[in-house]
Enzyme design. Structure first.
Site, mmCIF file in Angstrom:
data_model
loop_
_atom_site.group_PDB
_atom_site.id
_atom_site.type_symbol
_atom_site.label_atom_id
_atom_site.label_comp_id
_atom_site.label_asym_id
_atom_site.label_seq_id
_atom_site.Cartn_x
_atom_site.Cartn_y
_atom_site.Cartn_z
ATOM 1 N N TYR A 135 -11.193 53.284 -40.011
ATOM 2 C CA TYR A 135 -11.733 51.944 -40.627
ATOM 3 C C TYR A 135 -10.867 52.045 -42.271
ATOM 4 C CZ TYR A 135 -14.772 49.412 -37.215
ATOM 5 O OH TYR A 135 -15.150 48.973 -35.793
ATOM 6 N N LYS A 190 -12.567 63.952 -29.843
ATOM 7 C CA LYS A 190 -11.471 63.472 -29.121
ATOM 8 C C LYS A 190 -10.371 64.472 -29.653
ATOM 9 C CE LYS A 190 -8.610 61.838 -26.255
ATOM 10 N NZ LYS A 190 -8.810 62.015 -24.357
HETATM 11 C C1 IPM Z 1 -20.191 46.027 -35.645
HETATM 12 C C2 IPM Z 1 -18.738 44.881 -35.823
HETATM 13 C C3 IPM Z 1 -17.448 45.283 -36.991
HETATM 14 C C4 IPM Z 1 -17.155 46.523 -36.854
HETATM 15 C C5 IPM Z 1 -16.986 44.575 -37.291
HETATM 16 C C6 IPM Z 1 -17.366 43.113 -37.441
HETATM 17 C C7 IPM Z 1 -15.673 44.982 -38.961
HETATM 18 O O1 IPM Z 1 -17.747 45.009 -34.907
HETATM 19 O O2 IPM Z 1 -20.236 45.908 -36.891
HETATM 20 O O3 IPM Z 1 -20.176 47.075 -34.546
HETATM 21 O O4 IPM Z 1 -16.181 46.781 -36.108
HETATM 22 O O5 IPM Z 1 -18.034 47.918 -37.484
#
Ligand code: IPM
Ligand code: MG
Length: 355
Positions: A135, A190
């Site tokens: 992320y 994984k």
């Molecule tokens: C979550 C959501 C978020 C994530 C999005 C909205 C960025 O899916 O809180 O699980 O991917 O973390």
């Protein structure tokens, strides 16, 4: 105690209103201040996480968050999209520990898409790392490839990475959570393919030795996805990284009948936290008054327990929710034969009455 209220987009404002009503009914003196975030932040201030909103979130003792996102912002540059608001809050406030409980209330076993005997009594906790992984790992972007299978063509790339301290701190959260539960942690990775996971697994194993009372197991994420629908009750605490946790927590949510029931907490190292329903903004049903407010109401309960030191009030809210379910009140997402079908407002009212 100051609570920052960030309703966001889609069904966010409707469900947050019900949670705020519940908080107001507790007889405590909370100071609540509302600010725009997500698409609403972009509309009001030209940015999904406006400066004032971030400042308020930083000052507050806890944050009650609705949801962000709407297809109408899909064409915006990534840094202006609503999702950046929640990602930015998690990062700026160092909210690295995401607790996503998946509890199947006895009244809702029929609402699950799985056989009742598979989910009845389910109570698992997903601990998702929230500040690292693919992320946030750099570099990321879209570029013209200079190597690989198709040099000269465009390629997208992201970087999965975890440092030892990042894994250590989430490990401690998971093991300590397990100590208060059934004392079992399953670390999901994984490691058969990814170096990041190899390190993750090593660190989990090392930290696990500090918690001899907790049983640690490891599972590959593909198998975990399968076991979650095959025998979900075999899990107690599941600890995993940001990406796997995103996916597995949605899967776990559905076991309970509806993602509309699941609260979540995102905590920093001092237990300051952001509380939000595990579901999204559901723009398709926004403004219709049909969304289930219970996940947000239960998130407010988690806030009382983890950040505001009011476990007794958290218990009251959770008992009130159980009571309305027992009374047969259901929003569309959890409706069953012979239930009392209600909208967002009526469900909120029913909880207030039960309180
Ligand atoms: C979550 C959501 C978020 C994530 C999005 C909205 C960025 O899916 O809180 O699980 O991917 O973390
Ligand atoms: Mg998600």
């Amino acid at each position: 105690m100051k609570i920052a209220v960030l309703p966001g987009d889609g069904i966010g404002p409707e469900i947050v209103t019900e949670a705020v009503n519940v908080l107001n009914a507790l007889g405590e003196s909370f100071e609540m201040e509302t600010a725009p975030v997500g698409g609403a932040g972009y509309e009001a201030k030209g940015h999904p996480l406006p400066e004032d909103t971030l400042k308020l979130a930083k000052e507050a003792d806890a944050i009650l968050f609705g949801a962000v996102g709407d297809w109408k912002y899909d064409a915006l540059a990534r840094e202006l999209r609503p999702e950046q608001a929640i990602l930015g809050l998690r990062k700026h406030l160092s909210l690295f520990a995401n607790l996503r409980p998946a509890i199947c209330y006895p009244e809702l076993t029929e609402a699950s898409s799985l056989k009742p005997e598979i989910v009845a009594g389910l109570n698992i906790l997903i601990v998702r790392e929230l500040n690292g992984d693919i992320y946030f790992g750099s570099p990321k972007g879209i570029r013209t490839a200079t190597d690989g299978l198709f040099p000269g063509t465009r390629e997208g790339f992201d970087t999965m990475r975890y440092s030892e301290p990042e894994v250590e701190r989430i490990a401690h959260v998971a093991f300590q959570a397990a100590q208060k539960r059934d004392k079992r942690v399953c670390s999901v990775d994984k490691a058969n393919v990814l170096e990041t996971s190899q390190l993750w697994k090593e660190v989990m194993t090392r930290i696990g030795k500090e918690y001899p009372d907790v049983e640690l197991s490891h599972m590959y994420v593909d198998n975990a996805a399968m076991q979650l629908v095959k025998a979900p009750k075999a899990f107690d605490v599941v600890v995993t990284g940001n990406l796997f946790g995103d996916i597995l927590s949605d899967e776990a949510a559905m076991l309970t009948g509806s993602i509309g029931m699941l609260p979540s907490a995102s905590l920093d190292k001092n237990n300051k936290g952001l509380y939000e329903p595990s579901h999204g903004s559901a723009p398709d049903i926004a403004g219709k008054g049909v969304a289930n407010p219970l996940a947000t109401i239960l998130s407010a309960a988690m806030m009382l327990r983890y950040s505001l030191g009011k476990a007794d009030q958290a218990d009251r809210i959770e008992q009130a929710v159980q009571k309305v379910l027992a009374q047969g009140y259901r929003t569309g997402d959890i409706k069953t034969e012979g239930c009392k079908l209600v909208g967002t407002r009526e469900m909120g009212e029913a909880v207030l009455k039960a309180l």
